[in-house]
Design a protein around this motif. Structure first.
Motif, PDB file in Angstrom:
ATOM      1  N   LYS A  48       0.807  -1.230   0.000  1.00  0.00           N
ATOM      2  CA  LYS A  48       0.000   0.000   0.000  1.00  0.00           C
ATOM      3  C   LYS A  48       0.835   1.272   0.000  1.00  0.00           C
ATOM      4  O   LYS A  48       0.342   2.342  -0.323  1.00  0.00           O
ATOM      5  CB  LYS A  48      -0.900   0.035   1.256  1.00  0.00           C
ATOM      6  N   SER A 138      -8.329  -1.075   3.417  1.00  0.00           N
ATOM      7  CA  SER A 138      -8.919  -0.982   2.087  1.00  0.00           C
ATOM      8  C   SER A 138      -7.835  -1.280   1.051  1.00  0.00           C
ATOM      9  O   SER A 138      -6.674  -0.922   1.234  1.00  0.00           O
ATOM     10  CB  SER A 138      -9.517   0.405   1.880  1.00  0.00           C
ATOM     11  N   ASN A 140      -6.348  -0.296  -1.572  1.00  0.00           N
ATOM     12  CA  ASN A 140      -5.896   0.779  -2.464  1.00  0.00           C
ATOM     13  C   ASN A 140      -4.533   1.250  -1.996  1.00  0.00           C
ATOM     14  O   ASN A 140      -4.168   1.047  -0.842  1.00  0.00           O
ATOM     15  CB  ASN A 140      -6.887   1.951  -2.402  1.00  0.00           C
ATOM     16  N   SER A 146     -10.852   4.274  -2.049  1.00  0.00           N
ATOM     17  CA  SER A 146     -11.020   2.848  -1.746  1.00  0.00           C
ATOM     18  C   SER A 146     -11.740   2.135  -2.885  1.00  0.00           C
ATOM     19  O   SER A 146     -12.595   2.721  -3.549  1.00  0.00           O
ATOM     20  CB  SER A 146     -11.827   2.675  -0.459  1.00  0.00           C
ATOM     21  N   HIS A 229      -7.347  12.447   2.132  1.00  0.00           N
ATOM     22  CA  HIS A 229      -7.412  10.999   1.997  1.00  0.00           C
ATOM     23  C   HIS A 229      -8.521  10.699   1.006  1.00  0.00           C
ATOM     24  O   HIS A 229      -9.297  11.569   0.650  1.00  0.00           O
ATOM     25  CB  HIS A 229      -7.715  10.393   3.364  1.00  0.00           C
TER      26      HIS A 229
END
Ligand code: TXA
Ligand code: MG
Length: 339
Positions: A48, A138, A140, A146, A229
């Protein structure tokens, strides 16, 4: 979809071997690893590009023993689990001693949730005979929107040595991440709502007789609570319905391409997606819409600001964060060539 029994067993074995598997939940897709295997959890962070001190949620099968994961289980936690699990609620509790530091981001708590998506439940039941926990943020890259479909996950990572398998369970029903309530400081702070979601503070209060309050300075760090975010690469701006028409006209006159996400009647734009005008339907479609619009070649993603009411809290929270890095963008685009 590929959520059949065979592929779920295969996914469970891969997780047991320390590999990463992406799987659907009712909120968004998760990037899963064995929560009790520190090396596997470390691989999530690497994949990530996520800072090491951000804790990950541990997903449990229905009926799993909370005692295995949490050191203290207040009555409120048992009541909320009974009321909302399986479902989109994450509870933060004092962690049991053996939980790897990698899971808790070095904090003394652990986030626990039992998802309701049938593929997630089948996976959790197949993994370690239903006794394990799957750590999953999540699926992503850090800071991105997400994923709510298996294709979104493949778009983020590709399937290779890092990500062994993506289970496909269709489009996530809820569409935004779980509600997070911190119950680890009940005695001193009461319940704290760390992240709004489909399960509202009022719904929680109806079960535990205490309304979760907003996070204070001592609240634990949470990447989903960073100001910026859930953001696409294209700048995002939100505007109230009343001024959107005028803004669209001005941007069009300035030669700017606008990707419009809206729920009211509005003039046409370079690209547009009309979402349901109710919070559940809007949340369900929002992340896919942001991804589609991100790929539309627009200069700006303009979102019709939803109403402020309680059921819209989760959606407004995600949109505010998506737009945070683009403050002043409309003004900037309109005045770009003037100076
Ligand atoms: O709906 C969801 O919660 C999805 C699906 C996959 O379950 N997961 C998810 O995970 O959104 P993630 O990592 O993207 O966001 C989880 C949030 C992060 O902001 C993290 O910092 C916070 O939960 N969190 C996890 N454990 C925590 C803890 N012990 N204390 C405080 N915050 C925690
Ligand atoms: Mg996330």
């Amino acid at each position: 979809m590929n959520g059949g029994i065979d592929v779920i067993d295969q996914a469970a074995r891969l997780l047991e071997q320390g590999r990463l598997v992406a799987f659907p939940t009712e909120t968004v897709y998760g990037l899963g690893a064995d929560a009790e295997n520190p090396a596997a959890v470390a691989a999530i962070y690497a994949a990530k590009g996520r800072p090491q001190d951000h804790p990950v949620i541990v997903h449990l099968a229905p009926g799993a023993a909370l005692e295995h994961w949490a050191a203290e289980i207040p009555d409120a936690a048992r009541q909320l689990a009974a009321a909302f699990w399986p479902g989109p609620l994450t509870m933060i509790l004092k962690r049991a001693a053996h939980i790897p530091d990698a899971v808790s981001g070095g904090q003394d708590t652990v986030g626990l949730r039992c998802p309701s998506h049938p593929v997630a439940i089948a996976l959790l039941q197949a993994f370690k005979g239903g006794q394990g926990g799957i750590a999953a943020p999540s699926a992503n890259k850090f800071g991105n929107v997400s994923p709510t479909t298996a294709q979104h996950v493949r778009d983020e990572f590709g399937v290779d040595d890092t990500l062994a398998l993506v289970l496909d369970g269709g489009q996530s029903q809820v569409g935004i991440e779980s509600t997070i309530v911190d119950l680890s400081r009940l005695a001193t702070r009461g319940p704290v709502l760390l992240r709004p979601g489909h399960i509202s503070a009022e719904a929680i209060a109806a079960v535990i007789d205490q309304l979760p309050c907003a996070p204070d300075a001592a609240a634990p760090r949470a990447s989903g609570t960073l100001e910026s975010h859930y953001a696409p690469h294209t700048p995002v701006a939100m505007q109230p319905t009343e001024i959107l028409g005028a803004t669209l006209a001005q941007l069009a006159a300035a030669g700017k391409k606008v990707a419009l996400i809206h729920y009211s009647d509005l003039p046409p734009a370079h690209a547009e997606l009309r979402l349901p005008a109710a919070p559940e339907g809007f949340a369900h479609a929002l992340y896919a819409a942001l991804r589609t619009m991100d790929g539309s070649g627009a200069d700006l993603i303009l979102v019709e600001a939803p109403p402020q009411g309680g059921a819209w809290l989760g959606v407004n929270d995600r949109l505010r964060r998506a737009a945070h890095g683009s403050v002043g963008i409309v003004h900037g685009l309109l005045n770009q060539d003037v100076a």
